[in-house]
Design a protein around this motif. Sequence first.
Motif, mmCIF file in Angstrom:
data_model
loop_
_atom_site.group_PDB
_atom_site.id
_atom_site.type_symbol
_atom_site.label_atom_id
_atom_site.label_comp_id
_atom_site.label_asym_id
_atom_site.label_seq_id
_atom_site.Cartn_x
_atom_site.Cartn_y
_atom_site.Cartn_z
ATOM 1 N N ALA A 49 99.150 6.735 70.421
ATOM 2 C CA ALA A 49 97.715 6.918 70.661
ATOM 3 C C ALA A 49 96.972 6.521 69.385
ATOM 4 C CB ALA A 49 97.423 8.374 71.016
ATOM 5 N N PRO A 50 95.953 5.657 69.496
ATOM 6 C CA PRO A 50 95.208 5.243 68.315
ATOM 7 C C PRO A 50 94.135 6.245 67.872
ATOM 8 C CG PRO A 50 94.425 4.067 70.223
ATOM 9 C CD PRO A 50 95.579 4.906 70.689
ATOM 10 N N THR A 90 108.238 2.539 79.712
ATOM 11 C CA THR A 90 108.465 3.920 80.140
ATOM 12 C C THR A 90 107.290 4.772 79.697
ATOM 13 O OG1 THR A 90 110.855 3.630 79.875
ATOM 14 C CG2 THR A 90 110.033 5.893 80.013
ATOM 15 N N LEU A 91 106.589 5.352 80.660
ATOM 16 C CA LEU A 91 105.459 6.223 80.331
ATOM 17 C C LEU A 91 105.985 7.516 79.713
ATOM 18 C CD1 LEU A 91 103.169 5.859 83.479
ATOM 19 C CD2 LEU A 91 103.151 4.531 81.376
ATOM 20 N N ILE A 92 105.401 7.891 78.590
ATOM 21 C CA ILE A 92 105.752 9.138 77.916
ATOM 22 C C ILE A 92 104.663 10.165 78.172
ATOM 23 C CG2 ILE A 92 106.180 10.207 75.666
ATOM 24 C CD1 ILE A 92 107.257 7.422 74.765
ATOM 25 N N ALA A 93 103.420 9.698 78.240
ATOM 26 C CA ALA A 93 102.273 10.565 78.512
ATOM 27 C C ALA A 93 101.652 10.133 79.834
ATOM 28 C CB ALA A 93 101.261 10.465 77.379
ATOM 29 N N GLY A 94 100.778 10.969 80.374
ATOM 30 C CA GLY A 94 100.193 10.682 81.680
ATOM 31 C C GLY A 94 98.672 10.697 81.670
ATOM 32 N N GLU A 95 98.103 10.077 82.687
ATOM 33 C CA GLU A 95 96.657 10.030 82.849
ATOM 34 C C GLU A 95 96.095 11.442 82.893
ATOM 35 O OE1 GLU A 95 93.871 7.909 86.099
ATOM 36 O OE2 GLU A 95 95.411 6.633 85.176
ATOM 37 N N ALA A 104 103.196 9.560 70.801
ATOM 38 C CA ALA A 104 103.799 8.513 71.630
ATOM 39 C C ALA A 104 103.208 8.533 73.037
ATOM 40 C CB ALA A 104 105.306 8.702 71.700
ATOM 41 N N VAL A 105 102.860 7.337 73.561
ATOM 42 C CA VAL A 105 102.271 7.212 74.893
ATOM 43 C C VAL A 105 103.185 6.428 75.833
ATOM 44 C CG1 VAL A 105 100.274 6.353 76.201
ATOM 45 C CG2 VAL A 105 99.932 7.376 73.945
ATOM 46 N N ILE A 106 103.716 5.292 75.366
ATOM 47 C CA ILE A 106 104.585 4.438 76.185
ATOM 48 C C ILE A 106 105.723 3.922 75.312
ATOM 49 C CG2 ILE A 106 104.743 2.240 77.469
ATOM 50 C CD1 ILE A 106 101.831 2.588 78.280
ATOM 51 N N ALA A 107 106.948 3.913 75.853
ATOM 52 C CA ALA A 107 108.081 3.277 75.178
ATOM 53 C C ALA A 107 108.255 1.882 75.764
ATOM 54 C CB ALA A 107 109.352 4.109 75.376
#
Length: 153
Positions: A49-50, A90-95, A104-107
């Motif tokens: 996440a920025p 791979t989604l690590i976080a969700g909407e 981390a948001v996406i691998a």
Amino acid sequence: MSLAICSPVTGVVVALDDVPDPVFSGRIVGPGLAINPNLTADGNVAALAPVNGTIAKIHPHAYVITTDEGRSVLVHLGLDTVSLGGRGFTLIAGEGETVHAGQAVIAWSPARLETDGLNPIVPVIALEGDDATLEKALPGQNVAAGDELMTWG
């Protein structure tokens, strides 16, 4: 109020003018920078996440985080990656999830994208921003994931 935007990945800063995609180089979705990610041989890396905020939208290849003040930042993992239909991400976080800068948001694997013939560059866009309000890192500069990339004044 000034907003620090951090790099979602480790790599080299690239000016939007040098991104080989007219949507980004033409600033159609907004101003910003891109990162040419380090290609690691050890598989997936996390895109971070920025900014602190809420994940307003997430796809396997891109996400938008909106701050409490209403500013939104888009991170797009590679060019033409929507064509993969989510394969390799791979989604690590969700909407709707609240995240903190550096989380981390996406691998994903930038090296795999390049092997598959896609450009792994990562545009980071200040949605509805104005170039004049951004202080940006210099093209060619090395940044680590989590380092400050831009300040949105």
